[in-house]
Structures are given as C-alpha cells and as structure tokens.
Design a protein around this motif. Structure first.
Motif, PDB file in Angstrom:
ATOM      1  N   GLY A  68      38.933  11.872  40.751  1.00  0.00           N
ATOM      2  CA  GLY A  68      40.191  11.481  41.371  1.00  0.00           C
ATOM      3  C   GLY A  68      40.617  12.449  42.448  1.00  0.00           C
ATOM      4  N   GLY A  69      40.446  13.735  42.188  1.00  0.00           N
ATOM      5  CA  GLY A  69      40.783  14.745  43.187  1.00  0.00           C
ATOM      6  C   GLY A  69      39.948  14.596  44.447  1.00  0.00           C
ATOM      7  N   ASN A  70      38.675  14.224  44.255  1.00  0.00           N
ATOM      8  CA  ASN A  70      37.784  13.993  45.393  1.00  0.00           C
ATOM      9  C   ASN A  70      38.304  12.829  46.237  1.00  0.00           C
ATOM     10  N   ASP A 179      41.021  12.836  37.343  1.00  0.00           N
ATOM     11  CA  ASP A 179      39.837  12.424  36.586  1.00  0.00           C
ATOM     12  C   ASP A 179      39.492  10.966  36.917  1.00  0.00           C
ATOM     13  N   PHE A 180      38.586  10.376  36.152  1.00  0.00           N
ATOM     14  CA  PHE A 180      38.091   9.031  36.443  1.00  0.00           C
ATOM     15  C   PHE A 180      39.154   7.950  36.331  1.00  0.00           C
ATOM     16  N   VAL A 181      40.190   8.166  35.515  1.00  0.00           N
ATOM     17  CA  VAL A 181      41.219   7.146  35.351  1.00  0.00           C
ATOM     18  C   VAL A 181      42.035   6.961  36.627  1.00  0.00           C
ATOM     19  N   PHE A 182      41.859   7.828  37.611  1.00  0.00           N
ATOM     20  CA  PHE A 182      42.491   7.670  38.924  1.00  0.00           C
ATOM     21  C   PHE A 182      42.307   6.248  39.447  1.00  0.00           C
ATOM     22  N   ASP A 183      41.100   5.714  39.320  1.00  0.00           N
ATOM     23  CA  ASP A 183      40.806   4.375  39.838  1.00  0.00           C
ATOM     24  C   ASP A 183      41.741   3.331  39.238  1.00  0.00           C
TER      25      ASP A 183
END
Length: 260
Positions: A68-70, A179-183
C-alpha cells in the motif's frame, strides 16, 4: 495519449528484476505516455533493470513501505507528472499490459471512472494457475463485499487497475493501510464516493517469479477485507464513523477539512 488525455502506467515493484523486461515490452506506448516504477527497497537489482530499460521515472524507497505504501508513492508521482489516467500494472508479469487500451478507453470516453482487470470473469483464474484455496477465498470475499458495498463486481482482489485523475485526487489515500488491504480500502472509498467501476476479463499467470502472498498473509488480508466491508456498511448506516471514509459523497477534490 488519447483525446489529449495523458496516460501514465505505474508499477509498484518488489524483486521484479527477472520479469520487468517482459512486462515492460508489452506496454502499448502508442497510448501510454510515461511509466513510473517504484522499487520498494528490493534486495535484487530491480532499480538497475528499470534504468537499463529506460523507464521514465524510477524511484527506490530507502526502506520497505509495504504494498500500500508503494502505491501511495506511485499515485502521487503520477499526479505530479500531470497524468489524466493512471494504470497500475504489476511488473511481475502476472497480468498482461496488452489490455491497457481496453482498461483506458472506457475512462477516456467517460463511461467509467475506474476499470478493473478481473481474473474471475471467464475461466482465466484456475486455468492460469491460481491456487484453489485462493480461488475459493476470492469468491467468498467478493460475495461478501458485494453484499456489504451494494456492488456487483466479479472481483475485488485484482492488482490490475485504472483510474481517472479525478478519482485519485478525491480519495484520501494517505489514510489507508500500507499493507495489501490498501487495495480493498481504495475500492471501498471509490464506492463510497459514488464513482462508477467497470471490469474487463483478464488472464492471469501464476509462476515462481510472480508475486504472491503466503497463506498466513492471505489470512490476514482476508480478515482485513472483512473489516473494510463491515466498516463501510456501518458508515453508510450511520452507525460508525471511520477515517478512510471521512470525505463527502460527491465527485470533486476534497477540502482539507474532509481528509483530516
């Protein structure tokens, strides 16, 4: 560029040195104006490979910021370069860039604000090697999210996405997880704001070099998805107030008060 709209591809990268060239060579540069690659502090030579290929903007994080940060860096950089449409393409070659035009044109024509490349439409997921447990989890989570968000999407978990500039300017992405939950938080915000989402069928490839989270992180991600869905519904019912939805349900740039 399409109809004077600048199209920028962003690549959130981690250990993508071996697959980057193959991905990059499939980008249709007749419509794509610039490519931005953000290397999330990979231990391999992803950055050097990107520079060798002549990618327009190459950024390397000094420390790993998470998926998510990326993406936060990707989207901010794309907006800073004047992008009108931003397409996220993973550089691990799990999704083919050959579908970029199909992703972009509905946004250019004003049909949709967001486009997703769905692995579930058609029969591409299992045929492409998606593990059965991930496929089952994908279907369960998507069903739950459709109920909670009052949507009718084939898949919420694809990493192949395209956005109009208006969407990226509207959403308070800095409030989302690194983290991945950003999406999923992003799709919740998109739905909450009233933007229209379209989908295209997208084949997928699972192989050794392709990015994929392990079972433990998959469980964590799944729990995060459930949380996002429930908090969305509570926010809509007025039974809760959650910071990631702290903006008005209208299109347009949020005021500073709306994202504080």
């Amino acid at each position: 560029m399409i109809d004077q709209k600048k199209v920028v591809v962003v690549m959130p990268a981690y250990n993508a040195a071996t697959t980057l060239e193959q991905t990059y060579q499939e980008i249709p540069f007749k419509v794509v104006d610039e490519v931005i690659l953000v290397d999330d502090h990979s231990p391999d030579n992803t950055t050097e490979e990107a520079q060798r290929l002549g990618i327009t903007h190459v950024i390397k994080h000094e420390k790993n910021k998470g998926y998510g940060g990326n993406q936060k860096t990707c989207y901010k950089t794309a907006l800073d370069t004047g992008a009108d449409i931003v397409v996220m393409v993973h550089p691990d070659y799990q999704y083919t860039p050959l579908l970029i035009e199909a992703m972009v044109y509905p946004i250019v024509r004003g049909v949709f604000d967001v486009m997703l490349g769905s692995r579930i439409l058609g029969k591409g997921a299992l045929r492409g090697g998606m593990p059965l447990y991930k496929y089952i989890a994908n279907r369960f989570l998507t069903f739950f999210e459709n109920v909670m968000l009052s949507q009718k999407l084939a898949e919420y978990h694809t990493g192949y996405r395209a956005f109009s500039r208006e969407v990226l300017e509207k959403l308070p992405l800095h409030l989302n997880s690194d983290d991945f939950v950003f999406d999923n938080e992003m799709l919740g915000q998109i739905t909450y704001a009233g933007f229209e989402i379209g989908e295209v069928t997208c084949p997928t490839k699972y192989f050794k070099e392709a990015s994929s989270i392990n079972f433990k992180r998959s469980v964590k991600y799944g729990l995060g998805v459930l949380r996002v869905s429930i908090t969305y519904r509570l926010q809509k019912w007025g039974l809760g107030k959650f910071k990631i939805y702290n903006f008005k349900e209208r299109k347009g740039q949020p005021t500073p008060q709306e994202v504080q």
